[in-house]
Design a protein around this motif. Structure first.
Motif, PDB file in Angstrom:
ATOM      1  N   ALA A   1       0.839  -1.200   0.000  1.00 25.87           N
ATOM      2  CA  ALA A   1       0.000   0.000   0.000  1.00 25.87           C
ATOM      3  C   ALA A   1       0.871   1.246   0.000  1.00 25.87           C
ATOM      4  O   ALA A   1       0.592   2.227  -0.717  1.00 25.87           O
ATOM      5  CB  ALA A   1      -0.931  -0.005   1.207  1.00 25.87           C
ATOM      6  N   ILE A   2       1.926   1.248   0.797  1.00 29.48           N
ATOM      7  CA  ILE A   2       2.863   2.375   0.809  1.00 29.48           C
ATOM      8  C   ILE A   2       3.442   2.581  -0.579  1.00 29.48           C
ATOM      9  O   ILE A   2       3.534   3.709  -1.090  1.00 29.48           O
ATOM     10  CB  ILE A   2       3.972   2.138   1.848  1.00 29.48           C
ATOM     11  CG1 ILE A   2       3.398   2.175   3.274  1.00 29.48           C
ATOM     12  CG2 ILE A   2       5.089   3.172   1.699  1.00 29.48           C
ATOM     13  CD1 ILE A   2       4.402   1.827   4.344  1.00 29.48           C
ATOM     14  N   ASP A   3       3.819   1.477  -1.234  1.00 30.39           N
ATOM     15  CA  ASP A   3       4.372   1.572  -2.589  1.00 30.39           C
ATOM     16  C   ASP A   3       3.366   2.174  -3.558  1.00 30.39           C
ATOM     17  O   ASP A   3       3.708   3.011  -4.399  1.00 30.39           O
ATOM     18  CB  ASP A   3       4.782   0.184  -3.089  1.00 30.39           C
ATOM     19  CG  ASP A   3       5.978  -0.381  -2.352  1.00 30.39           C
ATOM     20  OD1 ASP A   3       6.677   0.382  -1.665  1.00 30.39           O
ATOM     21  OD2 ASP A   3       6.215  -1.601  -2.465  1.00 30.39           O
ATOM     22  N   ALA A   4       2.102   1.728  -3.456  1.00 26.76           N
ATOM     23  CA  ALA A   4       1.074   2.220  -4.372  1.00 26.76           C
ATOM     24  C   ALA A   4       0.830   3.713  -4.175  1.00 26.76           C
ATOM     25  O   ALA A   4       0.655   4.462  -5.148  1.00 26.76           O
ATOM     26  CB  ALA A   4      -0.221   1.432  -4.167  1.00 26.76           C
ATOM     27  N   ILE A   5       0.811   4.149  -2.926  1.00 29.39           N
ATOM     28  CA  ILE A   5       0.582   5.567  -2.633  1.00 29.39           C
ATOM     29  C   ILE A   5       1.728   6.414  -3.172  1.00 29.39           C
ATOM     30  O   ILE A   5       1.526   7.472  -3.778  1.00 29.39           O
ATOM     31  CB  ILE A   5       0.402   5.770  -1.117  1.00 29.39           C
ATOM     32  CG1 ILE A   5      -0.895   5.079  -0.651  1.00 29.39           C
ATOM     33  CG2 ILE A   5       0.384   7.245  -0.757  1.00 29.39           C
ATOM     34  CD1 ILE A   5      -1.006   4.921   0.850  1.00 29.39           C
ATOM     35  N   ARG A   6       2.948   5.939  -2.992  1.00 33.91           N
ATOM     36  CA  ARG A   6       4.101   6.657  -3.535  1.00 33.91           C
ATOM     37  C   ARG A   6       4.060   6.681  -5.059  1.00 33.91           C
ATOM     38  O   ARG A   6       4.332   7.710  -5.682  1.00 33.91           O
ATOM     39  CB  ARG A   6       5.392   5.992  -3.062  1.00 33.91           C
ATOM     40  CG  ARG A   6       5.752   6.296  -1.613  1.00 33.91           C
ATOM     41  CD  ARG A   6       6.970   5.503  -1.214  1.00 33.91           C
ATOM     42  NE  ARG A   6       7.499   5.919   0.078  1.00 33.91           N
ATOM     43  CZ  ARG A   6       8.172   5.118   0.893  1.00 33.91           C
ATOM     44  NH1 ARG A   6       8.372   3.845   0.547  1.00 33.91           N
ATOM     45  NH2 ARG A   6       8.628   5.563   2.040  1.00 33.91           N
ATOM     46  N   ALA A   7       3.735   5.532  -5.663  1.00 33.30           N
ATOM     47  CA  ALA A   7       3.709   5.445  -7.126  1.00 33.30           C
ATOM     48  C   ALA A   7       2.665   6.381  -7.715  1.00 33.30           C
ATOM     49  O   ALA A   7       2.811   6.853  -8.857  1.00 33.30           O
ATOM     50  CB  ALA A   7       3.435   4.010  -7.563  1.00 33.30           C
ATOM     51  N   ALA A   8       1.605   6.655  -6.961  1.00 37.44           N
ATOM     52  CA  ALA A   8       0.563   7.575  -7.427  1.00 37.44           C
ATOM     53  C   ALA A   8       0.997   9.030  -7.298  1.00 37.44           C
ATOM     54  O   ALA A   8       0.251   9.931  -7.692  1.00 37.44           O
ATOM     55  CB  ALA A   8      -0.723   7.341  -6.640  1.00 37.44           C
ATOM     56  N   GLY A   9       2.185   9.255  -6.751  1.00 38.74           N
ATOM     57  CA  GLY A   9       2.686  10.615  -6.602  1.00 38.74           C
ATOM     58  C   GLY A   9       2.133  11.337  -5.391  1.00 38.74           C
ATOM     59  O   GLY A   9       2.273  12.561  -5.272  1.00 38.74           O
TER      60      GLY A   9
END
Length: 500
Positions: A211-219
């Motif tokens: 989830a942390i990765d996804a939030i970061r990837a979304a900018g």
């Protein structure tokens, strides 16, 4: 290209990397490799120059040059002009027959003989899944005249999921359900709809790493809120006796001051701590999010794994504005790749529109099978929960007996134990673990800014005999690090006697 990483930032991520367990250049290469594999250093980012990193670390440039050379040989650093190579993942031809350089990589195949403690997942619930697919194949012919595209998901599955919520006290219609290819896909759909680049997203700290990765990837910008630490002697207290949970005052303050667009929380057997949020805290959380104008996104993937039978209401029972994410990955099998979003009907339509930019719908047979599984959720669970309770108790006993310097938090449910280590050696353990036949996800993988170097998540998904082997391997890996004079001298480390 994703830019570059300066020497100060990489140094913070490295932590106490030079433990003396191997030549310095090899240790430096090993830790950088792990940082790339578990996502703490992104792909396609330029590492600091050899001269700059050597100066910041206070070591010779020759050591950094040798470490970078190892990373290039292993395929984790591209050949660039000068020393500014970019991080990458090796091609299959670079891995070699055993594949050992990838043994610490989440998402990659585990070499034979390696026990995987990086994942908290179960094998398929056997006959139950097989029978669901057999039934789905008999139902498939009726759908073959259609096109097979359905951004919302096949109706039988949406109705089954809606019925599941209604039975839990949350009235829901099929129009309030969107079927996704797993919970991670669901989160990506929600992020693309509700949170734009540079928007703030509140998360618990620690939290689910993907989830942390996804939030970061979304900018988006993470707003981490720390969860209370376990007090000595309280780690095995029952839920009703005030086990540590969530710092609602801190969450309320962060929501009020930061006004994030979205908050992502895991209130049901939180990953990685295994904690369960009380109904009173759920009510406070819903009210605080509403007051801040923040969309509350609740991950319920682990809700079915209620090991102690503690009853709580779904968070959506306290507000129709809550967005709920669910999945069959933990209760039945991750290979099903079936998840869902439950929300207000108008939001579901927005999610469906956003989803079509990613894909046009999920596989039909899998959805038909999932409908049977959702309609009979209770069938595989009693046996699975009984087995998991035994595994949990076995793991806690093994840690207490073989690793007395560790402090383990007894989870209310879920699939793992969150452990405080006697020294900040989590990344170091993850680096050396494959040498002892296990694969780990280092504590900082569950946080931001290099936090949780003194923590480790240990799943209890393996059978007792393999858990015993895994804990023995953890002890052997710790013993190797304990023998390092650098570890005993490192800031924040405890005396060697405390590691016994």
């Amino acid at each position: 290209m994703s830019g570059s990483l300066n020497s100060s930032s990489l140094t913070r991520l490295l932590g106490d990397w030079n433990l003396g367990a191997a030549p310095a250049y090899r240790e430096l290469a090993d830790v950088v490799r792990l940082l790339v594999l578990d996502g703490r250093v992104p792909l396609e980012i330029a590492l600091p120059s050899e001269r700059a990193l050597a100066s910041t670390l206070g070591i010779s440039r020759t050591t950094v040059t040798a470490a970078y050379s190892v990373l290039r040989e292993q395929g984790f650093l591209s050949s660039g002009q000068g020393s500014r190579g970019r991080t990458c993942i090796p091609r299959a031809s670079q891995v070699g027959g055993g594949g050992t350089i990838l043994s610490g990589a989440p998402g990659l195949a585990v070499p034979d003989g390696i026990l995987d403690l990086a994942y908290a997942s179960l094998p398929a619930s056997g006959e139950v899944v097989h029978r669901a697919f057999a039934s789905a194949l008999t139902e498939l012919p009726a759908l073959l005249p259609g096109f097979g595209y359905d951004a919302l998901g096949v109706r039988p599955l949406r109705e089954a999921i809606a019925g599941h919520y209604a039975a839990a006290g949350v009235p829901t219609t099929a129009a309030q359900i969107l079927v996704t290819s797993g919970a991670q896909h669901a989160l990506n759909v929600v992020l693309s709809t509700l949170a734009g680049r540079s928007d703030k997203v509140l998360v618990e700290h620690p939290s689910y790493p993907n989830a942390i990765d996804a939030i970061r990837a979304a900018g988006c910008r993470l707003v981490p809120v720390a969860m209370p630490a376990v007090e000595p002697g309280r780690d095995s207290a029952p839920f009703s006796a005030g086990r540590p949970g969530w710092d609602l005052a801190a969450i309320e303050s962060a929501l009020r001051q930061q006004r994030p667009a979205m908050a992502y929380v895991v209130p049901d057997f939180h990953n990685p701590t295994g904690r369960l949020m009380s109904d009173s805290q759920r009510r406070r959380l819903v009210h605080a999010a509403a007051a801040a104008g923040t969309v509350l996104v609740v991950d319920e993937t682990l809700r079915a794994l209620n090991l102690d039978g503690i009853e709580t209401a779904p968070v959506a029972a306290f507000s129709p504005a809550v967005v709920s994410i669910g999945s069959l990955s933990k209760s039945h099998w991750a290979g099903l790749r079936t998840g869902w979003i439950r929300a207000d009907e108008s939001l579901i339509q927005r999610f469906a529109a956003a989803r079509t930019t990613m894909d046009l719908g999920g596989p039909v047979v899998e959805q038909l099978a999932a409908a049977h599984l959702v309609n009979a959720l209770s069938e595989p669970l009693p046996a699975r929960l009984a087995s998991l309770r035994g595994n949990r108790d076995t793991l806690l006993d093994l840690i207490a007996g073989r690793l007395p310097g560790w402090q383990s938090e007894r989870p209310d449910g879920g699939l793992s134990v969150w452990c405080r280590l006697p020294a900040p050696i989590s990344t170091a353990l993850a680096v050396v673990a494959p040498d002892f036949g296990i694969r780990l996800a280092a504590g900082p993988r569950f946080g931001t800014g290099g936090a949780f170097e003194s923590f480790l998540r240990v799943p209890f998904t393996l059978p007792p005999e393999q858990l015993e082997t895994a804990v023995a391997a953890l002890r052997a890996a710790q013993d190797r690090l304990e023998a390092s004079p650098q570890l005993r001298r490192s800031p924040g480390a405890v005396p060697a006697a405390a590691l016994a």
